[in-house]
Design a protein around this motif. Structure first.
Motif, PDB file in Angstrom:
ATOM      1  N   ALA A 214       0.828  -1.211   0.000  1.00 54.62           N
ATOM      2  CA  ALA A 214       0.000   0.000   0.000  1.00 54.62           C
ATOM      3  C   ALA A 214       0.859   1.257   0.000  1.00 54.62           C
ATOM      4  O   ALA A 214       0.574   2.231  -0.709  1.00 54.62           O
ATOM      5  CB  ALA A 214      -0.932  -0.012   1.217  1.00 54.62           C
ATOM      6  N   ALA A 215       1.935   1.246   0.770  1.00 51.53           N
ATOM      7  CA  ALA A 215       2.802   2.431   0.809  1.00 51.53           C
ATOM      8  C   ALA A 215       3.512   2.637  -0.519  1.00 51.53           C
ATOM      9  O   ALA A 215       3.688   3.769  -0.974  1.00 51.53           O
ATOM     10  CB  ALA A 215       3.823   2.289   1.946  1.00 51.53           C
ATOM     11  N   VAL A 216       3.913   1.537  -1.177  1.00 52.94           N
ATOM     12  CA  VAL A 216       4.605   1.667  -2.459  1.00 52.94           C
ATOM     13  C   VAL A 216       3.681   2.232  -3.522  1.00 52.94           C
ATOM     14  O   VAL A 216       4.048   3.132  -4.290  1.00 52.94           O
ATOM     15  CB  VAL A 216       5.169   0.299  -2.891  1.00 52.94           C
ATOM     16  N   PHE A 217       2.444   1.726  -3.611  1.00 58.24           N
ATOM     17  CA  PHE A 217       1.500   2.249  -4.606  1.00 58.24           C
ATOM     18  C   PHE A 217       1.132   3.702  -4.306  1.00 58.24           C
ATOM     19  O   PHE A 217       0.939   4.501  -5.229  1.00 58.24           O
ATOM     20  CB  PHE A 217       0.242   1.387  -4.641  1.00 58.24           C
ATOM     21  N   GLU A 218       1.030   4.054  -3.053  1.00 59.40           N
ATOM     22  CA  GLU A 218       0.748   5.445  -2.708  1.00 59.40           C
ATOM     23  C   GLU A 218       1.898   6.349  -3.124  1.00 59.40           C
ATOM     24  O   GLU A 218       1.684   7.459  -3.624  1.00 59.40           O
ATOM     25  CB  GLU A 218       0.498   5.553  -1.206  1.00 59.40           C
ATOM     26  N   GLU A 219       3.110   5.875  -2.974  1.00 64.65           N
ATOM     27  CA  GLU A 219       4.266   6.659  -3.406  1.00 64.65           C
ATOM     28  C   GLU A 219       4.289   6.829  -4.920  1.00 64.65           C
ATOM     29  O   GLU A 219       4.601   7.900  -5.440  1.00 64.65           O
ATOM     30  CB  GLU A 219       5.540   5.972  -2.917  1.00 64.65           C
ATOM     31  N   ILE A 220       3.927   5.758  -5.653  1.00 64.42           N
ATOM     32  CA  ILE A 220       3.904   5.843  -7.115  1.00 64.42           C
ATOM     33  C   ILE A 220       2.835   6.835  -7.576  1.00 64.42           C
ATOM     34  O   ILE A 220       3.060   7.660  -8.468  1.00 64.42           O
ATOM     35  CB  ILE A 220       3.655   4.450  -7.713  1.00 64.42           C
ATOM     36  N   GLU A 221       1.644   6.775  -6.975  1.00 63.06           N
ATOM     37  CA  GLU A 221       0.576   7.698  -7.358  1.00 63.06           C
ATOM     38  C   GLU A 221       0.942   9.137  -7.026  1.00 63.06           C
ATOM     39  O   GLU A 221       0.646  10.054  -7.797  1.00 63.06           O
ATOM     40  CB  GLU A 221      -0.716   7.307  -6.649  1.00 63.06           C
ATOM     41  N   THR A 222       1.596   9.349  -5.898  1.00 62.02           N
ATOM     42  CA  THR A 222       2.021  10.712  -5.540  1.00 62.02           C
ATOM     43  C   THR A 222       3.035  11.240  -6.537  1.00 62.02           C
ATOM     44  O   THR A 222       2.964  12.400  -6.971  1.00 62.02           O
ATOM     45  CB  THR A 222       2.615  10.705  -4.127  1.00 62.02           C
ATOM     46  N   TYR A 223       3.962  10.400  -6.965  1.00 63.94           N
ATOM     47  CA  TYR A 223       4.956  10.835  -7.934  1.00 63.94           C
ATOM     48  C   TYR A 223       4.319  11.152  -9.287  1.00 63.94           C
ATOM     49  O   TYR A 223       4.666  12.141  -9.939  1.00 63.94           O
ATOM     50  CB  TYR A 223       6.016   9.738  -8.098  1.00 63.94           C
TER      51      TYR A 223
END
Length: 506
Positions: A214-223
């Protein structure tokens, strides 16, 4: 007594919260119940601090990995510095045959996720013998042979170097550059020591828990939001897919009823795209043509437009480009055109002229009359300049089936023509020829149609045709929109990019 354990290498398990520590005992305080380790390793990773101290209440399990002997402090220190680099690997003392200590690597279980050592790293890590035991070529060969026979493996015997080299270094037998490279590759693939194989299973669940999806996908979406790129979405979302004929842009709602007639339609049709086309009465249709003629759409223009649309539909029914091409001159289609002495017949003659211009064999039937309409005479003069054939007797029509019959015999007003002998003879010939029939602008009453049609072509707006008319098509004869409005019809063209469209009964 506590000082006797100084210098020993121990493993201290402090539970799941603190983990496992390994190191050399540097101090033991019996009063405060503490023990200190120097150069400690935490869960297989070297600590940043040089020394750590533990209370007795924090210790769950304590294992002594090595007890130093006389003069072994330096060697064991070097051993600890080498062996602690591998997570979960320590050293343990075991008595050898000659009474001296022999140090063998042994994996130690740990609750933390373990890292699997690479083959290239484990290849050069062989069994370590204490300094009191001299390593000779014969001893190493016997030791390798003993381990191989005990484990049931077959291993390639390597030549060991001289006593001046390190006892752990293995050098391939040099028999040329190619053989040396092959042996080095064999050693890299198959030269692992059997004691290097871990006894414990790899902790997949523990390593998987370290990855926060979940944290990795959130980081990708933020980028992606910051960089302005298109978001790929979460794995559960599917990108929208569109057909090749589907508009991806939002538009106004589609209005399917775009043609409104002043009176209630007896029958309604719809196009392939779903637009509703209502039928009109013969009186309203006649009024529409009269108003259009008053505004400049003369009978000659209407006849020409009707002839073009009807011939275009007939060419499609005959096979289109597959039938009408230079390679198929031996399959020249034949069309029998049946016309009466009225405006409907003039429309058929105009269609026959265009078909003849497209290399179709046209046989025009028109009965002999002393006086004919001017429009019929004009169309006959133009047809006579083509290669088409005109006949006035049923006996001159072909006995074999033709490719298509175009019916223009019937008229809306002149009902007395259906009682003539020539009309009955032509109807009998058409019904016996077994050729498909196309009717142009047929009348409304089914009783007035002597020939059953497979297709019917309506002009402008359809009449409420019955089942004997077959499949109904509609052609555009060029009536302007304001002419429709003048007779009380709210009209929007349903043709789109075509001049002839099919209609479906609703």
């Amino acid at each position: 007594m506590a000082t006797d354990w100084l210098g020993s290498i121990v493993s201290i398990n402090c539970g799941e919260s603190l983990g496992v520590y390994q190191g050399r005992v540097s101090a033991v305080d019996q009063v405060s119940q503490t023990i200190s380790l120097t150069r400690p390793f935490h869960n297989g990773v070297k600590c940043l601090v040089p020394e750590v101290t533990f209370r007795a209440g924090d210790i769950t399990e304590l294992k002594i990995l090595e007890i130093p002997g006389p003069g072994d402090s330096r060697q064991c220190g070097d051993l600890q510095q080498t062996e602690m680099g591998i997570p979960g690997v320590g050293c343990q003392v075991g008595p050898s045959q000659n009474g001296t200590g022999k140090v063998l690597k042994k994996p130690i279980s740990s609750s933390a996720p373990q890292n699997i050592p690479r083959r290239t790293d484990m290849k050069n890590q062989d069994i370590i013998i204490s300094p009191q035991q001299q390593c000779s070529k014969s001893y190493m060969d016997r030791h390798v042979e003993t381990l191989t026979q005990s484990k049931g493996f077959r291993r390639r015997h390597n030549s060991w170097s001289s006593s001046s080299r390190h006892p752990n270094q293995v050098t391939p037998k040099k028999s040329g550059l190619k053989n040396g490279q092959m042996k080095s590759k064999d050693d890299e693939c198959f030269g692992d020591d059997i004691d290097e194989i871990p006894d414990t299973d790899f902790d997949f669940e523990g390593n998987l828990a370290l990855f926060d999806k979940a944290a990795v996908f959130e980081e990708i979406e933020t980028y992606e939001r910051r960089s302005g790129t298109r978001s790929r979405g979460t794995p559960n979302e599917k990108p929208a897919r569109y057909r090749h004929d589907e508009n991806i842009l939002e538009s106004e709602p589609i209005v399917y009823r775009r043609i409104v007639v002043p009176q209630n339609a007896n029958k309604e049709f719809c196009t392939d795209s779903g637009l509703v086309v209502p039928s009109v009465s013969y009186e309203l249709h006649k009024k529409l043509l009269s108003v259009a003629e008053k505004h400049g759409l003369t009978l000659e223009r209407r006849l020409e437009m009707t002839g073009v649309c009807a011939s275009q539909m007939a060419l499609s029914l005959l096979g289109g480009p597959n039938r009408l091409n230079p390679k198929n001159v031996h399959q020249r289609p034949t069309v029998a055109l049946l016309c009466g002495p009225h405006v409907k017949g003039a429309q058929g003659i105009s269609c026959g002229r265009h078909l003849s211009n497209h290399d179709v064999h046209v046989i025009l039937f028109l009965p002999n009359f002393v006086k004919m309409l001017e429009s019929v005479t004009n169309e006959l003069n133009l047809f006579s300049k083509t290669q088409g054939q005109q006949v006035s007797s049923v006996k001159d029509l072909p006995d074999t089936p033709v490719d298509l019959v175009i019916n223009c015999l019937d008229c809306h007003e002149n009902a007395f023509l259906r009682d003539q002998p020539w009309y009955k003879a032509v109807v009998d010939w058409a019904n016996q020829n077994r050729a498909p029939v196309l009717s142009i602008d047929p009348p409304i009453n089914e009783m007035e149609q002597g020939i059953d049609a497979k297709w019917s072509l309506a002009l402008g707006l359809p009449l409420p045709l019955g089942e004997r008319a077959g499949r109904v098509y509609l052609c555009d004869i060029g009536i302007p929109q304001k002419v429709f409005q003048e007779v009380g019809i709210n009209y929007h063209s349903p043709f789109g990019c075509k001049f002839v469209i099919p209609l479906h009964s609703t």
